[in-house]
Design an enzyme around this catalytic site. Sequence first.
Site, PDB file in Angstrom:
ATOM      1  N   ARG A  43       0.853  -1.189   0.000  1.00 37.11           N
ATOM      2  CA  ARG A  43       0.000   0.000   0.000  1.00 37.11           C
ATOM      3  C   ARG A  43       0.887   1.237   0.000  1.00 37.11           C
ATOM      4  O   ARG A  43       1.816   1.321   0.801  1.00 37.11           O
ATOM      5  CB  ARG A  43      -0.906  -0.023   1.238  1.00 37.11           C
ATOM      6  N   LYS A  67      -7.658 -13.958   5.432  1.00 33.68           N
ATOM      7  CA  LYS A  67      -8.103 -14.087   4.043  1.00 33.68           C
ATOM      8  C   LYS A  67      -7.636 -15.402   3.429  1.00 33.68           C
ATOM      9  O   LYS A  67      -8.410 -16.156   2.852  1.00 33.68           O
ATOM     10  CB  LYS A  67      -7.538 -12.892   3.249  1.00 33.68           C
ATOM     11  N   LYS A  79       1.744  -7.594   5.113  1.00 33.35           N
ATOM     12  CA  LYS A  79       1.384  -6.401   4.334  1.00 33.35           C
ATOM     13  C   LYS A  79       2.522  -5.413   4.396  1.00 33.35           C
ATOM     14  O   LYS A  79       3.247  -5.344   5.399  1.00 33.35           O
ATOM     15  CB  LYS A  79       0.131  -5.728   4.927  1.00 33.35           C
ATOM     16  N   GLY A 182     -16.222   3.748  -4.612  1.00 33.65           N
ATOM     17  CA  GLY A 182     -14.869   3.621  -5.137  1.00 33.65           C
ATOM     18  C   GLY A 182     -14.841   2.943  -6.489  1.00 33.65           C
ATOM     19  O   GLY A 182     -15.347   1.830  -6.642  1.00 33.65           O
ATOM     20  N   GLY A 184     -12.002   2.247  -8.333  1.00 36.79           N
ATOM     21  CA  GLY A 184     -10.611   1.897  -8.632  1.00 36.79           C
ATOM     22  C   GLY A 184     -10.564   0.618  -9.449  1.00 36.79           C
ATOM     23  O   GLY A 184     -11.527   0.285 -10.146  1.00 36.79           O
TER      24      GLY A 184
HETATM   25  N1  PHE Z   1      -4.338  -6.203  -2.504  1.00 35.93           N
HETATM   26  C1  PHE Z   1      -4.396  -7.622  -2.378  1.00 35.93           C
HETATM   27  C2  PHE Z   1      -5.285  -7.968  -1.171  1.00 35.93           C
HETATM   28  O1  PHE Z   1      -5.519  -7.153  -0.300  1.00 35.93           O
HETATM   29  C3  PHE Z   1      -3.010  -8.157  -2.168  1.00 35.93           C
HETATM   30  C4  PHE Z   1      -2.443  -9.091  -3.184  1.00 35.93           C
HETATM   31  C5  PHE Z   1      -2.640  -8.949  -4.549  1.00 35.93           C
HETATM   32  C6  PHE Z   1      -1.664 -10.140  -2.758  1.00 35.93           C
HETATM   33  C7  PHE Z   1      -2.104  -9.847  -5.437  1.00 35.93           C
HETATM   34  C8  PHE Z   1      -1.116 -11.061  -3.642  1.00 35.93           C
HETATM   35  C9  PHE Z   1      -1.347 -10.902  -4.997  1.00 35.93           C
HETATM   36  O2  PHE Z   1      -5.779  -9.060  -1.075  1.00 35.93           O
END
Ligand code: PHE
Length: 355
Positions: A43, A67, A79, A182, A184
Amino acid sequence: MDQIDAPGWDGEFAVARYDRAASAWLILALHSTRLGPAAGGTRLRVYPDFRSALHDAFALSRSMTWKFAAADVPRGGGKAVLALSRPLTPEQREGLLMRYGTLVAELGGRFYTGPDVGTAPLDMDVVARTAGPFVHARTQRAGGAGDSGRWTALGVHSAMRAACAAAFGSPSLRERRVLVQGAGSVGGTLIDLLLGEDAQVMLCEIDPQAAAPWRDDARVRVVEPAAMLDTPCDVLAPCALGGVLDLHAVQRLRCRVVVGAANNQLAHPQVAAALHAHGILYAPDFVVNSGGAVAITGMEALGWSVAEAEAQVCRIGERLSAVLGRARDEGIDLHQAALRAAADRLRIAPRETGN
Ligand code: PHE
């Protein structure tokens, strides 16, 4: 004196490096490597102070753990936050991304990254110059799988159909009033998918440039940011930054369902119970927004074909339905139910050896 601790963070380790040339902090938070090497986006944005950037990295890394666990993909959560004090020129930005890539390389494969808010596949190409193989979602020209936003949108769409089936008795989005916050890389694709199904789409976007593709489209109604929470709709789809749902917002919402791509939509976990009490079906963000991370990781690291990736992402609706069932059976809100399911996976997983 401030206490030296990381309140509420139960992760493995974090690194913060100050980058003098760009007046920026590079923060890398590894929450868990229990299911596999940590993976998570990068980010990049301006933050008001170091503390809020650190807090974001901690919270976002934890969500990545949940996730991947919820999606049953053998990856841990991490992250990176590149916290700017001011916007950068393209040259400064490139330099920063390359120095950040060096940091990723130093971790030697404990952390894999990809795009997130403020970064795109082209940026991943730059990061990969110094980070080597630990970068996902580079452009297709550079040999990567390209944009992850489209995949995330596909998963959100699958979840939205499952949520509508539960809330309205039909998965169809035809004529459903869906307010997308959003436009995006995820929100934009989601709007196209919704229009393809003849949903009544509303868009709330603070950036006029991002909203431009739909400005003259009679099928999309533009909603002012100040009116977003009070706008009557069937489904609210937060696809911008996190923290949109707090206890005040719950009082104002005039929707039946919340399903969106933004990470960390709940300002704090108790908001899930408040939404539940208000009769609003809140689909846990980390269950429904995994499509990008799952598809890209699968194709680039786990040997999946495009068709397999698509099949996995389209199962997100089923995964949400399972969470709905568990919430009903156990008399808890959906966020709690999804956390329990993720915790079960993390508990039964064999511990990674060697580190
Ligand atoms: N922005 C994605 C998420 O929050 C992160 C991600 C993208 C990780 C592509 C790995 C590959 O899930």
